[in-house]
Design a protein around this motif. Structure first.
Motif, PDB file in Angstrom:
ATOM      1  N   ALA A  23       6.144 -14.048  -5.355  1.00 51.61           N
ATOM      2  CA  ALA A  23       4.723 -14.128  -5.011  1.00 51.61           C
ATOM      3  C   ALA A  23       3.852 -13.316  -5.976  1.00 51.61           C
ATOM      4  O   ALA A  23       2.637 -13.277  -5.811  1.00 51.61           O
ATOM      5  N   GLY A  24       4.471 -12.684  -6.957  1.00 51.85           N
ATOM      6  CA  GLY A  24       3.714 -11.910  -7.936  1.00 51.85           C
ATOM      7  C   GLY A  24       3.375 -10.501  -7.488  1.00 51.85           C
ATOM      8  O   GLY A  24       2.475  -9.864  -8.048  1.00 51.85           O
ATOM      9  N   ILE A  25       4.102 -10.003  -6.497  1.00 51.47           N
ATOM     10  CA  ILE A  25       3.868  -8.644  -6.007  1.00 51.47           C
ATOM     11  C   ILE A  25       4.727  -7.673  -6.811  1.00 51.47           C
ATOM     12  O   ILE A  25       5.944  -7.825  -6.877  1.00 51.47           O
ATOM     13  N   ARG A  26       4.107  -6.697  -7.417  1.00 51.70           N
ATOM     14  CA  ARG A  26       4.836  -5.621  -8.094  1.00 51.70           C
ATOM     15  C   ARG A  26       5.072  -4.531  -7.054  1.00 51.70           C
ATOM     16  O   ARG A  26       4.277  -3.594  -6.916  1.00 51.70           O
ATOM     17  N   LEU A  27       6.151  -4.691  -6.329  1.00 49.14           N
ATOM     18  CA  LEU A  27       6.362  -3.841  -5.163  1.00 49.14           C
ATOM     19  C   LEU A  27       6.565  -2.387  -5.552  1.00 49.14           C
ATOM     20  O   LEU A  27       7.376  -2.062  -6.416  1.00 49.14           O
ATOM     21  N   ALA A  28       5.805  -1.535  -4.899  1.00 49.73           N
ATOM     22  CA  ALA A  28       5.872  -0.089  -5.100  1.00 49.73           C
ATOM     23  C   ALA A  28       5.367   0.563  -3.828  1.00 49.73           C
ATOM     24  O   ALA A  28       4.737  -0.091  -2.986  1.00 49.73           O
ATOM     25  N   ASP A  29       5.645   1.846  -3.681  1.00 53.14           N
ATOM     26  CA  ASP A  29       5.165   2.572  -2.507  1.00 53.14           C
ATOM     27  C   ASP A  29       3.711   2.979  -2.747  1.00 53.14           C
ATOM     28  O   ASP A  29       3.376   4.158  -2.850  1.00 53.14           O
ATOM     29  N   ARG A  30       2.876   1.955  -2.835  1.00 56.25           N
ATOM     30  CA  ARG A  30       1.455   2.132  -3.095  1.00 56.25           C
ATOM     31  C   ARG A  30       0.669   1.247  -2.145  1.00 56.25           C
ATOM     32  O   ARG A  30       1.148   0.186  -1.741  1.00 56.25           O
ATOM     33  N   PRO A  31      -0.550   1.643  -1.789  1.00 57.76           N
ATOM     34  CA  PRO A  31      -1.301   0.898  -0.773  1.00 57.76           C
ATOM     35  C   PRO A  31      -1.476  -0.591  -1.060  1.00 57.76           C
ATOM     36  O   PRO A  31      -1.245  -1.422  -0.174  1.00 57.76           O
ATOM     37  N   ALA A  32      -1.888  -0.945  -2.269  1.00 63.06           N
ATOM     38  CA  ALA A  32      -2.155  -2.353  -2.557  1.00 63.06           C
ATOM     39  C   ALA A  32      -0.884  -3.184  -2.474  1.00 63.06           C
ATOM     40  O   ALA A  32      -0.872  -4.267  -1.883  1.00 63.06           O
ATOM     41  N   ALA A  33       0.193  -2.706  -3.073  1.00 61.24           N
ATOM     42  CA  ALA A  33       1.444  -3.466  -3.071  1.00 61.24           C
ATOM     43  C   ALA A  33       1.982  -3.638  -1.652  1.00 61.24           C
ATOM     44  O   ALA A  33       2.455  -4.724  -1.277  1.00 61.24           O
ATOM     45  N   LEU A  34       1.923  -2.594  -0.842  1.00 62.76           N
ATOM     46  CA  LEU A  34       2.415  -2.688   0.532  1.00 62.76           C
ATOM     47  C   LEU A  34       1.554  -3.643   1.350  1.00 62.76           C
ATOM     48  O   LEU A  34       2.071  -4.409   2.174  1.00 62.76           O
ATOM     49  N   TYR A  35       0.257  -3.642   1.118  1.00 62.14           N
ATOM     50  CA  TYR A  35      -0.604  -4.591   1.821  1.00 62.14           C
ATOM     51  C   TYR A  35      -0.273  -6.024   1.416  1.00 62.14           C
ATOM     52  O   TYR A  35      -0.210  -6.928   2.267  1.00 62.14           O
ATOM     53  N   GLN A  36      -0.058  -6.249   0.127  1.00 60.86           N
ATOM     54  CA  GLN A  36       0.298  -7.587  -0.334  1.00 60.86           C
ATOM     55  C   GLN A  36       1.595  -8.065   0.323  1.00 60.86           C
ATOM     56  O   GLN A  36       1.721  -9.241   0.687  1.00 60.86           O
ATOM     57  N   LEU A  37       2.547  -7.161   0.495  1.00 60.30           N
ATOM     58  CA  LEU A  37       3.788  -7.529   1.173  1.00 60.30           C
ATOM     59  C   LEU A  37       3.514  -7.899   2.636  1.00 60.30           C
ATOM     60  O   LEU A  37       4.118  -8.837   3.174  1.00 60.30           O
ATOM     61  N   LEU A  38       2.602  -7.194   3.279  1.00 62.70           N
ATOM     62  CA  LEU A  38       2.224  -7.534   4.656  1.00 62.70           C
ATOM     63  C   LEU A  38       1.628  -8.936   4.721  1.00 62.70           C
ATOM     64  O   LEU A  38       1.945  -9.712   5.634  1.00 62.70           O
ATOM     65  N   GLY A  64      -8.005 -12.625  -6.065  1.00 69.46           N
ATOM     66  CA  GLY A  64      -8.420 -11.227  -6.144  1.00 69.46           C
ATOM     67  C   GLY A  64      -8.313 -10.458  -4.847  1.00 69.46           C
ATOM     68  O   GLY A  64      -8.725  -9.290  -4.774  1.00 69.46           O
ATOM     69  N   TRP A  65      -7.707 -11.079  -3.809  1.00 70.91           N
ATOM     70  CA  TRP A  65      -7.649 -10.439  -2.492  1.00 70.91           C
ATOM     71  C   TRP A  65      -6.318  -9.704  -2.328  1.00 70.91           C
ATOM     72  O   TRP A  65      -5.473 -10.070  -1.512  1.00 70.91           O
ATOM     73  N   ARG A  66      -6.154  -8.659  -3.102  1.00 72.33           N
ATOM     74  CA  ARG A  66      -4.901  -7.897  -3.121  1.00 72.33           C
ATOM     75  C   ARG A  66      -4.988  -6.603  -2.314  1.00 72.33           C
ATOM     76  O   ARG A  66      -4.013  -5.856  -2.250  1.00 72.33           O
ATOM     77  N   THR A  67      -6.114  -6.339  -1.722  1.00 70.09           N
ATOM     78  CA  THR A  67      -6.283  -5.144  -0.890  1.00 70.09           C
ATOM     79  C   THR A  67      -6.923  -5.568   0.429  1.00 70.09           C
ATOM     80  O   THR A  67      -7.579  -6.624   0.504  1.00 70.09           O
ATOM     81  N   PRO A  68      -6.776  -4.779   1.497  1.00 67.17           N
ATOM     82  CA  PRO A  68      -7.416  -5.158   2.760  1.00 67.17           C
ATOM     83  C   PRO A  68      -8.929  -5.209   2.647  1.00 67.17           C
ATOM     84  O   PRO A  68      -9.580  -6.023   3.310  1.00 67.17           O
ATOM     85  N   GLN A  69      -9.495  -4.355   1.808  1.00 64.78           N
ATOM     86  CA  GLN A  69     -10.955  -4.371   1.631  1.00 64.78           C
ATOM     87  C   GLN A  69     -11.421  -5.726   1.095  1.00 64.78           C
ATOM     88  O   GLN A  69     -12.381  -6.319   1.592  1.00 64.78           O
ATOM     89  N   ARG A  70     -10.708  -6.212   0.085  1.00 62.72           N
ATOM     90  CA  ARG A  70     -11.124  -7.478  -0.528  1.00 62.72           C
ATOM     91  C   ARG A  70     -10.784  -8.673   0.355  1.00 62.72           C
ATOM     92  O   ARG A  70     -11.518  -9.661   0.380  1.00 62.72           O
TER      93      ARG A  70
END
Length: 218
Positions: A23-38, A64-70
């Motif tokens: 899905a193009g997620i660069r998984l890391a223990d970071r807010p944006a990546a974890l949200y994308q996994l959700l 561009g909707w890779r964060t909950p804010q967006r």
């Protein structure tokens, strides 16, 4: 055990990528990546082909909707249209609503950072599942999808294998416990292995072909 390791290695050669990677997620223990996994777990939770869910996630992220804010700021119809471009049409309207509601919950309860959810569960799997299933569209299956993929960056929950991964393992004659499956590969590959096993369970990968690969075509 050596034959089982050969099968596990063959499976990883046949299916080297997790669903998050697809899905193009660069998984890391970071807010944006974890949200994308959700988001991906939400899409994979419905009765729809995994490849369609992955494609739909890719369309949402490409918008561009890779964060909950967006995600929350995006217009509902724009979310519907993005899901449609990924051919996620059967559940597009309901899912577009859930994504907006889930984004707001992520912001309100976890300040946009699912690492806070991780901390709140104190490493307890039941607690993680309970917190994850508070998100709209995330039931027990969705929680397991999230945990299966996130174990790559949350090592305290590793090894983790959900019922679909174990079903794939059964088709390949591999062990029926997460710990025994993890012993077949290195720690960094446990998440990849369980994701690949799900593909076997869903029929996306042929158990017979994996076995042939493991035995050199014999």
């Amino acid at each position: 055990m050596s034959d089982e390791r050969a099968v596990a290695r063959a499976l990883l050669r046949c299916q080297p990528h997790t669903y998050a990677e697809e899905a193009g997620i660069r998984l890391a223990d970071r807010p944006a990546a974890l949200y994308q996994l959700l988001v991906l777990a939400t899409l994979l939770s419905t009765r729809i082909r995994a490849r369609v869910a992955v494609a739909a996630a890719g369309e949402l992220f490409a918008a561009g909707w890779r964060t909950p804010q967006r995600m929350e700021a995006a217009a509902w119809q724009d979310r519907v249209d993005a899901l449609g471009r990924g051919h996620y049409r059967r559940y597009d309207e309901r899912t577009a609503t859930m994504l907006g509601t889930g984004a707001r919950l992520c912001l309100d309860r976890w300040r946009g950072d699912l690492r806070r959810l991780h901390t709140a569960a104190h490493g307890d799997l039941a607690g993680l599942r309970r917190l994850l299933t508070a998100f709209p569209g995330i039931g027990p299956t969705g929680a397991d999808i999230f945990l299966r993929e996130v174990q790559t960056v949350w090592p305290d929950i590793r090894p983790f294998a959900d019922r679909r991964a174990l079903a794939g393992a059964a088709r390949l004659g591999l062990p029926q416990s997460a710990a025994d499956l993890a012993a077949l590969v290195g720690p960094a590959d446990v998440g990849r292995l369980t994701s690949a096993l799900v593909r076997v369970a869903l029929g996306e990968e042929s158990a017979a072909e994996v076995t042939r690969t493991a035995t050199g075509g014999r």
